[in-house]
Every structure is written in structure tokens, then in C-alpha cells.
Write a protein that holds these residues in place. Structure first.
Motif, PDB file in Angstrom:
ATOM      1  N   LEU A  11       1.862  -0.931  -4.041  1.00 57.56           N
ATOM      2  CA  LEU A  11       1.954  -0.818  -2.587  1.00 57.56           C
ATOM      3  C   LEU A  11       2.512  -2.107  -2.010  1.00 57.56           C
ATOM      4  O   LEU A  11       2.264  -3.199  -2.529  1.00 57.56           O
ATOM      5  N   ARG A  56      -2.354  -1.281   1.755  1.00 56.81           N
ATOM      6  CA  ARG A  56      -3.696  -0.778   1.422  1.00 56.81           C
ATOM      7  C   ARG A  56      -4.720  -1.163   2.485  1.00 56.81           C
ATOM      8  O   ARG A  56      -5.570  -0.345   2.867  1.00 56.81           O
ATOM      9  N   THR A  65      -0.238   4.179  -7.625  1.00 57.46           N
ATOM     10  CA  THR A  65      -0.769   3.194  -6.671  1.00 57.46           C
ATOM     11  C   THR A  65      -2.225   3.449  -6.305  1.00 57.46           C
ATOM     12  O   THR A  65      -2.798   2.703  -5.498  1.00 57.46           O
ATOM     13  N   SER A  71      -3.592   5.658  -4.419  1.00 62.73           N
ATOM     14  CA  SER A  71      -3.679   5.767  -2.955  1.00 62.73           C
ATOM     15  C   SER A  71      -3.871   7.199  -2.460  1.00 62.73           C
ATOM     16  O   SER A  71      -3.908   7.440  -1.245  1.00 62.73           O
TER      17      SER A  71
END
Length: 222
Positions: A88, A93, A124, A126
Motif C-alpha cells: 500500500l 492503511r 496487501t 486490505s
């Protein structure tokens, strides 16, 4: 009940920097076809859907079958590179976490194929931040058409005027504004400069997303 807001995220150049991976993949694919894929081609097509990029680079005479073959091969080259490591971008984040705590619904709104997006979210770590992913396969029109962002807002159940889009490309900013949404433009990767992004309608332009907090984002709606 407090008013609900949503954040819609572009991926390439906003969440992560995979631009060079895409450039090398398109260049390798083009060399196999005897076509020179230049930096100018890349800048002119960045953020668009594969069918539109292929028509721009190789011409309208390309059949649908050949277009799909080109796209599949290019994406295979890209994913091979991406698996070597993607992170990222600075501040992403932290802002994702802040927006989640601030009760923003969040979604991906990208011109990229779904398989690419799923890979990036996995690499990632995420995925937990996003309620839905709107990919190339979910739209029939690419940015600057607002379809991708309107689809994301609809899936989240949030009115477009209560959505903010994070983008790095002029076409993406134009799509966000055509959808009636706020837009934060990011210049860190450098595909488009601040002046061009503001001209396209960005409500705010930052170099890195650690320049923003969730409170800053909420103030865009006041």
C-alpha cells in the motif's frame, strides 16, 4: 441517526503503485504483436478499461476474440509481476483504518479486471476494509463515465452526494464529479500533476494520503 458516508477507492496509483508493472506487461504484449507501446500510449490510456485501451493501441479492426486474448495475456504478465510484491502507498492503511472507525462504508471502484483487484487485496491484506469491489466486469463504460462509482454507491446503499472518491487519474476525477461525488486526488505516483487533477474537478489534491485524516475527509461534505 448520524448521516452515512462512503469512500470509493481507485486502486492503481491510489491504493498501490503498480503502474510500471502494467507498463511492462503492455509493452511485452505489444512487442509480441509487433507494435511499439510507448510512455505516451501509457499516459493516454492509464485508468481505462482493457477493451478501450486495446482499441486505442491496436485499432478498431481487432476482433472481440483477439481483444480478449490480448487482454488475458497482458493480465497474466501483470499478475506474474505483482506476485513478486505489492505494498500500500504511504498513508493508505492509516486512512483506511480511520475511515472504518469513523463509520464510512468503503468500496473499490476500478477499471481493472476483478482477478487483478482480488490479487492486490490479498497481497496487501486490505480486503477487510471493503464491503464490495466494482471491477471492469461490472461495467460497460469506462472512466470518465461515472458508471463504476455509481455502481459502488448503489451497492453500499449510500447517496452519491455522500460519497468521496480517491483517485490519481484525470479520467477518474472526471468520473467522480460526473457521479456527483466529492473527490480527493493523489499525485504521489505522478501519472497526472496537481494542476490537471484540480482542473478535472478534484475537491482536494494531496501528494500522499498521510496528509489527510478521516476528519479532513468528512469536512469535504460541509
Amino acid at each position: 441517526m448520524s448521516q452515512k458516508f462512503a469512500a470509493l477507492w481507485d486502486v492503481d496509483g491510489t491504493l498501490v503503485d503498480t503502474g510500471e508493472m502494467h507498463f511492462r506487461a503492455w509493452r511485452k504484449m505489444s512487442q509480441e504483436l509487433g507494435v511499439d507501446f510507448t510512455r505516451e500510449h501509457f499516459r493516454a490510456t492509464f485508468g481505462r478499461r482493457n477493451p478501450e485501451i486495446i482499441r486505442f493501441i491496436y485499432g478498431d479492426h481487432i476482433s472481440e476474440t483477439e481483444s480478449q486474448r490480448i487482454a488475458n495475456t497482458k493480465e497474466r504478465y501483470y499478475m506474474d509481476e505483482a506476485r513478486q510484491g505489492v505494498q500500500l502507498l504511504p498513508g493508505v492503511r492509516t486512512l483506511l483504518e480511520q475511515l472504518q472507525r469513523a463509520d464510512f462504508k468503503q468500496a473499490i471502484g476500478s477499471s481493472a479486471p476483478r482477478a487483478n483487484l482480488e490479487l492486490i487485496l490479498d497481497l496487501t491484506d486490505s480486503r477487510i476494509f471493503f464491503e464490495t469491489v466494482v471491477a471492469m466486469e461490472d461495467t460497460s463504460r469506462g472512466k470518465p463515465d461515472p458508471e463504476v462509482f455509481l455502481t459502488g454507491a448503489s451497492r453500499l446503499g449510500i447517496t452519491p452526494s455522500q460519497c468521496v472518491v480517491f483517485e490519481d487519474a484525470v479520467a477518474g476525477v472526471q468520473a467522480a464529479k460526473a457521479a456527483g461525488m466529492k473527490c480527493v486526488a493523489v499525485t504521489f505516483v505522478g501519472h497526472h500533476g496537481e494542476e490537471k487533477l484540480l482542473e478535472a474537478g478534484a475537491d482536494r489534491c494531496v501528494n500522499r494520503l498521510d496528509e489527510l485524516t478521516a476528519d479532513d475527509v468528512r469536512k469535504l461534505f460541509k
